[in-house]
Design an enzyme around this catalytic site. Structure first.
Site, PDB file in Angstrom:
ATOM      1  N   ALA A 106       7.577  -0.651   1.714  1.00 44.43           N
ATOM      2  CA  ALA A 106       6.634  -0.713   2.432  1.00 44.43           C
ATOM      3  C   ALA A 106       7.292  -1.407   4.211  1.00 44.43           C
ATOM      4  O   ALA A 106       6.920  -1.039   5.262  1.00 44.43           O
ATOM      5  CB  ALA A 106       5.512  -1.537   2.328  1.00 44.43           C
TER       6      ALA A 106
ATOM      7  N   ASN B 136       8.899  -5.443  -5.905  1.00 43.96           N
ATOM      8  CA  ASN B 136       9.196  -7.183  -4.160  1.00 43.96           C
ATOM      9  C   ASN B 136       7.362  -6.332  -4.286  1.00 43.96           C
ATOM     10  O   ASN B 136       6.827  -7.213  -4.092  1.00 43.96           O
ATOM     11  CB  ASN B 136       9.249  -6.337  -3.032  1.00 43.96           C
ATOM     12  CG  ASN B 136       9.578  -6.722  -1.986  1.00 43.96           C
ATOM     13  OD1 ASN B 136       9.139  -8.190  -1.888  1.00 43.96           O
ATOM     14  ND2 ASN B 136      10.635  -6.653  -1.376  1.00 43.96           N
ATOM     15  N   ASP B 137       7.129  -5.209  -3.099  1.00 48.62           N
ATOM     16  CA  ASP B 137       5.572  -4.941  -2.380  1.00 48.62           C
ATOM     17  C   ASP B 137       4.568  -5.211  -3.405  1.00 48.62           C
ATOM     18  O   ASP B 137       3.747  -5.367  -3.204  1.00 48.62           O
ATOM     19  CB  ASP B 137       5.380  -3.242  -2.258  1.00 48.62           C
ATOM     20  CG  ASP B 137       6.873  -3.310  -1.287  1.00 48.62           C
ATOM     21  OD1 ASP B 137       7.183  -4.347  -0.225  1.00 48.62           O
ATOM     22  OD2 ASP B 137       7.086  -2.206  -1.270  1.00 48.62           O
ATOM     23  N   VAL B 138       4.654  -4.904  -4.827  1.00 46.54           N
ATOM     24  CA  VAL B 138       4.231  -4.906  -5.704  1.00 46.54           C
ATOM     25  C   VAL B 138       3.264  -6.609  -6.490  1.00 46.54           C
ATOM     26  O   VAL B 138       1.747  -6.676  -6.550  1.00 46.54           O
ATOM     27  CB  VAL B 138       3.147  -4.693  -7.377  1.00 46.54           C
ATOM     28  CG1 VAL B 138       4.317  -2.265  -6.775  1.00 46.54           C
ATOM     29  CG2 VAL B 138       4.801  -4.924  -7.768  1.00 46.54           C
TER      30      VAL B 138
END
Lengths: 104, 464
Positions: B433, B392-394
């Site tokens: 995050a 997700n965040d990446v």
């Protein structure tokens, strides 16, 4: 004045840090996990100290504190040595190249 | 064996360890590298046995300890699952730390055996070396135990913070340094034990405020510590193999910590000071509901079958769902349909450096289909489908566009540049995050709401 042997050991230490720096940067990122498990295994060479600690144990003298610590340390380091190298081997065995023929 | 020949053999074993790490520069040479490592270790142990004129009674006991430890290690290594690698490594680090503490204590109680002085009258320089070794070893031990508990899920991954935490850590730190100095001047058993106990304590205090998302940095950092501890003991024992190894491991761990920090765009200090990984998702709650396109396995299979190239972006969620094997099956079916398949791995995908690569390798994914971020990022623009599974965040483009975002500046995979994006995810919830991913709401994104493994299984069925 003679140079203290400590300085020689310090030289080895500092140079090894540099060797480590360049060698580790050349490790391919896909092998970073095996790198951690193998560094873990080799840092268990501390077993050398543990073996020395047990070495003065004789049948006349009773088991002293130092021997006890040494024996425990030997066992702990042995877990790491066998576990570390074996798990690294297991991982590295899995890294395979693309096969030309059909996958089974 | 004379001390000189023993020292020469230790040097050889140190060189073999360097070659072991050198071998890891490519998968082809890596297995040979591991053999060098094993040879170095065997050499060091045999030389030690020959050197110390070991008495028969202690020889038998030492062998017993070796066999017991060796069997435990072997069983663990053969049984451990690859998903559990991070906690295994953390556990192993704790053992190195504890062994360092024990060896330092042995040397402290019988300095004659180690030829560093007599009881209560140890050489000053040796006292400093063993104190530093024991202290770092103790920090490594408790720190790794906490990391192990967090990774194993026996302890909450959420950071534990309280007021005045950094101040307390600072006090203990100053205390440790004072104890080392005091012990060097007035050698005392109590002070040495106090030093070890305070180091145990600070090890715990240092790791509890660090959140689950920062675990890759923590493991690398503890890896580095275990090396420095070994080097400290190496100085006390005047052993070249140990000094070389300690330096190698120390710098290796430090480099990995650096790479992990860079992968998350976090400074090393902010990781150490902790507190990251708290769920600040409350920030996102009052956001307007934006339209999301969601699809099913049939749509996904259709899209990918008709694509000419697909890039798979796996994240830790894939590993949790154990979807790596079925994912490879999906890739195989796609390849049969003439689709070019490759994998894109972000530096912090997984819970430790390189973790995702191991998981993919375990599922028989050939390593030359797996690419690091910098090598594949430019390919997204010419790719038909990006298949994001468990990441997700990446992939969040906000890292490039919004300076206010906590992940701003983090290097991301340019998934949004591909013609269409398939997102396998349970819900729209933000990642570690706590940041909403704007990619979910784009026109070319199709959300596949399901468990990663189930969804991939469905897709495989639809591809046949």
């Amino acid at each position: 004045m003679e140079i203290d042997p400590f300085i020689f050991r310090l030289s080895i230490f500092v140079l090894s840090i540099f060797v480590g720096y360049y060698v580790v940067w050349s490790v391919t990122p896909s092998l970073h996990t095996p790198l951690m498990s193998v560094t873990n295994a080799i840092s268990s060479v501390i077993i050398v100290g543990a073996i020395i600690a047990v070495s003065d144990l004789s049948s006349e003298v009773s088991f002293n504190l130092s021997n006890t610590f040494g024996l425990i340390a030997t066992a702990l380091a042995a877990i790491n040595i066998f576990g570390g190298f074996l798990v690294t081997q297991r991982m590295l065995q899995m890294y395979k190249k693309r096969k030309k023929e059909k996958l089974k | 064996m004379t001390p000189n020949s023993a020292a020469s053999f230790y040097l050889i074993s140190g060189v073999l360890f360097i070659l072991a790490l050198r071998g890891l520069s490519s998968p082809e040479t890596s297995r040979q590298g591991n053999v060098f490592g094993i040879l170095g270790m065997v050499l060091a142990i045999v030389v030690t046995f020959l050197f110390v004129d070991i008495l028969s009674s202690s020889f038998i006991l030492t062998i017993c300890a070796l066999v017991i430890g060796g069997s435990i290690g072997t069983i663990i290594a053969l049984r451990i699952s690859m998903t559990a690698m991070p906690q295994l490594v953390a556990g192993f680090h704790s053992l190195v730390g504890l062994a360092a503490v024990l060896v330092a204590l042995s040397a402290f109680y019988s300095p004659e055996t180690f030829e560093i002085g007599t009881l209560n009258n140890i050489k000053k320089i040796s006292l400093v070396e063993m104190s530093i070794g024991a202290s770092i070893g103790a920090i490594t031990f408790t720190g790794s135990v906490i990391a192990f508990l967090k990774l194993q899920g026996l302890m909450s991954g959420a950071p534990i913070t309280f007021k005045g935490q950094h101040f307390i850590n600072l006090l203990i730190g100053i205390g440790i340094i004072s104890l080392i100095i005091y012990n060097t001047i007035n050698q005392s058993n109590y002070i040495f034990w106090l030093l070890i106990i305070s180091s145990f304590l600070i090890g715990i205090c240092l790791i509890i405020p660090i959140g689950g998302a920062d675990m890759p940095v923590v493991i690398s950092m503890l890896n580095s510590y275990s090396g420095w501890a070994a080097a400290g003991i190496g100085f006390t024992l005047e052993n070249t193999a140990l000094i070389i190894t300690g330096a190698l491991v120390g710098s290796s761990g430090a480099i990995l910590s650096y790479i992990m920090c860079k992968g998350m765009n976090r400074s090393f200090f902010s990781v150490i000071l902790g507190g990251f990984g708290e769920t600040n998702s409350t920030l996102q709650k009052n956001k307007d509901k934006k339209p999301v396109k969601s699809g099913n396995a049939e749509d996904a299979a259709f899209l990918m079958k008709n694509a000419s190239s697909v890039i798979i972006v796996p994240g830790y969620g894939m590993a949790v769902a154990q979807a790596q094997h079925v994912l490879r099956e999906m890739a195989d079916s796609l390849k049969k349909n003439g689709v070019k398949v490759s994998y894109a791995v972000h530096p912090v995908a997984g819970r430790m450096p390189g973790h995702m690569n191991v998981l993919l390798a375990e599922a028989n994914v050939p390593y030359d289909e797996v690419f690091e971020q910098e090598n594949i990022n430019s390919d997204f623009a010419s790719t038909d489908v990006a298949f994001v599974i468990g990441a997700n965040d990446v992939t969040n483009p906000v890292a490039k566009t919004d300076p206010q975002s906590p992940i701003y500046g983090m290097p991301i995979l340019d998934v949004e540049k591909s013609k269409s994006v398939l997102f396998v995810k349970r819900s729209l919830s933000p990642g570690y995050a706590g940041v909403d991913n704007e990619l979910f709401y784009r026109d070319n994104t199709l959300m596949l709401f399901a468990d990663a493994k189930k969804m991939t299984e469905e897709i495989v069925k639809n591809l046949k």
